[in-house]
Design a protein around this motif. Sequence first.
Motif, short mmCIF file in Angstrom:
data_model
loop_
_atom_site.label_atom_id
_atom_site.label_comp_id
_atom_site.label_asym_id
_atom_site.label_seq_id
_atom_site.Cartn_x
_atom_site.Cartn_y
_atom_site.Cartn_z
N GLU A 139 0.83 -1.21 0.00
CA GLU A 139 0.00 0.00 0.00
C GLU A 139 0.87 1.25 0.00
OE1 GLU A 139 -2.44 -0.59 3.43
OE2 GLU A 139 -3.92 -1.77 2.32
N LYS A 140 1.95 1.23 0.79
CA LYS A 140 2.85 2.38 0.83
C LYS A 140 3.50 2.59 -0.54
CE LYS A 140 6.75 4.33 3.33
NZ LYS A 140 7.75 4.12 4.37
N HIS A 141 3.91 1.49 -1.16
CA HIS A 141 4.51 1.57 -2.49
C HIS A 141 3.50 2.14 -3.49
CE1 HIS A 141 7.15 0.49 -5.80
NE2 HIS A 141 6.14 -0.14 -6.38
N ALA A 142 2.26 1.68 -3.42
CA ALA A 142 1.22 2.19 -4.32
C ALA A 142 0.97 3.68 -4.09
CB ALA A 142 -0.07 1.40 -4.13
N GLN A 143 1.00 4.09 -2.83
CA GLN A 143 0.80 5.50 -2.52
C GLN A 143 1.94 6.34 -3.10
OE1 GLN A 143 0.56 6.41 1.65
NE2 GLN A 143 0.03 8.53 1.30
N GLN A 144 3.17 5.82 -2.99
CA GLN A 144 4.31 6.54 -3.56
C GLN A 144 4.18 6.64 -5.07
OE1 GLN A 144 7.42 4.06 -1.95
NE2 GLN A 144 7.70 5.37 -0.15
N LYS A 145 3.72 5.56 -5.71
CA LYS A 145 3.51 5.58 -7.16
C LYS A 145 2.43 6.59 -7.53
CE LYS A 145 6.19 2.30 -8.81
NZ LYS A 145 7.20 2.55 -9.81
N GLU A 146 1.37 6.65 -6.71
CA GLU A 146 0.29 7.60 -6.96
C GLU A 146 0.80 9.03 -6.86
OE1 GLU A 146 -4.15 8.79 -5.29
OE2 GLU A 146 -3.05 7.17 -4.34
N GLU A 147 1.62 9.30 -5.84
CA GLU A 147 2.18 10.64 -5.68
C GLU A 147 3.08 11.00 -6.85
OE1 GLU A 147 4.00 10.35 -1.82
OE2 GLU A 147 2.06 10.44 -0.78
N SER A 148 3.87 10.04 -7.31
CA SER A 148 4.74 10.26 -8.46
C SER A 148 3.92 10.54 -9.71
CB SER A 148 5.63 9.03 -8.66
OG SER A 148 6.34 9.13 -9.87
N LEU A 149 2.85 9.78 -9.87
CA LEU A 149 1.97 9.98 -11.02
C LEU A 149 1.29 11.35 -10.95
CD1 LEU A 149 0.84 8.75 -13.59
CD2 LEU A 149 -0.92 7.66 -12.21
N ASP A 150 0.89 11.76 -9.74
CA ASP A 150 0.29 13.09 -9.57
C ASP A 150 1.24 14.17 -10.06
OD1 ASP A 150 -1.99 11.99 -8.47
OD2 ASP A 150 -1.49 12.51 -6.40
N LYS A 151 2.52 14.03 -9.70
CA LYS A 151 3.52 15.02 -10.12
C LYS A 151 3.69 15.01 -11.62
CE LYS A 151 6.08 14.91 -5.78
NZ LYS A 151 7.28 14.43 -5.09
N LYS A 152 3.69 13.82 -12.22
CA LYS A 152 3.84 13.73 -13.67
C LYS A 152 2.65 14.34 -14.38
CE LYS A 152 6.85 9.72 -13.63
NZ LYS A 152 7.01 8.30 -13.88
N ILE A 153 1.48 14.14 -13.85
CA ILE A 153 0.27 14.71 -14.45
C ILE A 153 0.30 16.23 -14.36
CG2 ILE A 153 -2.24 14.93 -14.17
CD1 ILE A 153 -2.22 11.93 -13.39
N GLU A 154 0.71 16.74 -13.20
CA GLU A 154 0.81 18.19 -13.03
C GLU A 154 1.81 18.78 -14.03
OE1 GLU A 154 1.71 18.98 -8.91
OE2 GLU A 154 -0.16 18.06 -8.24
N THR A 155 2.94 18.11 -14.21
CA THR A 155 3.95 18.57 -15.18
C THR A 155 3.38 18.55 -16.59
OG1 THR A 155 5.73 17.74 -13.78
CG2 THR A 155 6.27 18.11 -16.09
N TYR A 156 2.69 17.47 -16.91
CA TYR A 156 2.05 17.33 -18.23
C TYR A 156 1.05 18.46 -18.46
CZ TYR A 156 -1.05 15.48 -21.83
OH TYR A 156 -1.83 15.32 -22.95
N GLU A 157 0.22 18.73 -17.45
CA GLU A 157 -0.79 19.78 -17.58
C GLU A 157 -0.15 21.15 -17.77
OE1 GLU A 157 -3.16 19.11 -14.06
OE2 GLU A 157 -4.51 17.73 -15.12
N ARG A 158 0.96 21.40 -17.04
CA ARG A 158 1.66 22.69 -17.20
C ARG A 158 2.23 22.82 -18.62
NH1 ARG A 158 3.35 21.76 -11.86
NH2 ARG A 158 5.35 20.93 -12.53
N LYS A 159 2.82 21.73 -19.11
CA LYS A 159 3.39 21.76 -20.46
C LYS A 159 2.30 21.95 -21.50
CE LYS A 159 7.52 18.99 -19.56
NZ LYS A 159 8.20 17.70 -19.80
N GLU A 160 1.20 21.26 -21.30
CA GLU A 160 0.08 21.39 -22.24
C GLU A 160 -0.45 22.83 -22.24
OE1 GLU A 160 -3.71 18.67 -23.37
OE2 GLU A 160 -3.58 19.28 -21.27
N GLU A 161 -0.54 23.41 -21.06
CA GLU A 161 -1.01 24.80 -20.93
C GLU A 161 -0.05 25.75 -21.62
OE1 GLU A 161 -1.70 27.29 -17.05
OE2 GLU A 161 -2.91 25.46 -16.97
N ALA A 162 1.25 25.51 -21.45
CA ALA A 162 2.25 26.37 -22.10
C ALA A 162 2.17 26.25 -23.62
CB ALA A 162 3.65 26.00 -21.62
#
Length: 170
Positions: A139-162
Amino acid sequence: EGVIVSLLAHATMLNQEITLDLAKAVISNAVKVSKSQVTFEMITEKVCEHYNIDSELIYGKSRKREISDARQIVMYMAKKMTQLSSTNIGTRLSRNHATVLHACKTIEERLSIEKVLQDDIEKIENELKERRNEVARLEKHAQQKEESLDKKIETYERKEEALMQKDKEL
C-alpha cells in the motif's frame, strides 16, 4: 508503467483530457487498498491452510473434532484480531454470538494447558501479521507511485497549458 498506459487508454476512450481525478480513478481501480488490517477471511484462510482443511467445511455444519476445533480457532482469532462483534463472527459462520463466546472461552482454557495449540495459534498469528505487513508495504509503495503519477500529471498539464498559450500567440 501499466497504470500510465491504462490512464492514457481511459483518456483516449473517454475522449477526455488526463486530469488528477481521472488518474485517481484509474489508480483506485488498479490498486485496491485494504487498510492493512487482518480480516475474517484472512484468518479463515490461514487456519484452514494450517490444519489442511477445506474452508467450506469451516462454514458448514460438521461436528468432526478437527473441523470444530479449527472453527473455534477461527472464532477466537477473529474476536482477538478484528473489530468484528461476536454476532458478526457468528453470522459469518452460520452460528450465533453465544457459540462464538463459548468458542473463545474454550480456546482460552485450552491455551493454558495445550502447548501444541499455543504454538499453532502463535504460528498462525505470525503469518497473519507478516501478511498484514506485506499488504502495508504494498500500500505504501502504491501511494508513492500515486504521488509520483500526480507530479507527472501536473507537469504534463503545465506543459500542455504552455503549448496552448504558444499556439494562441502564433
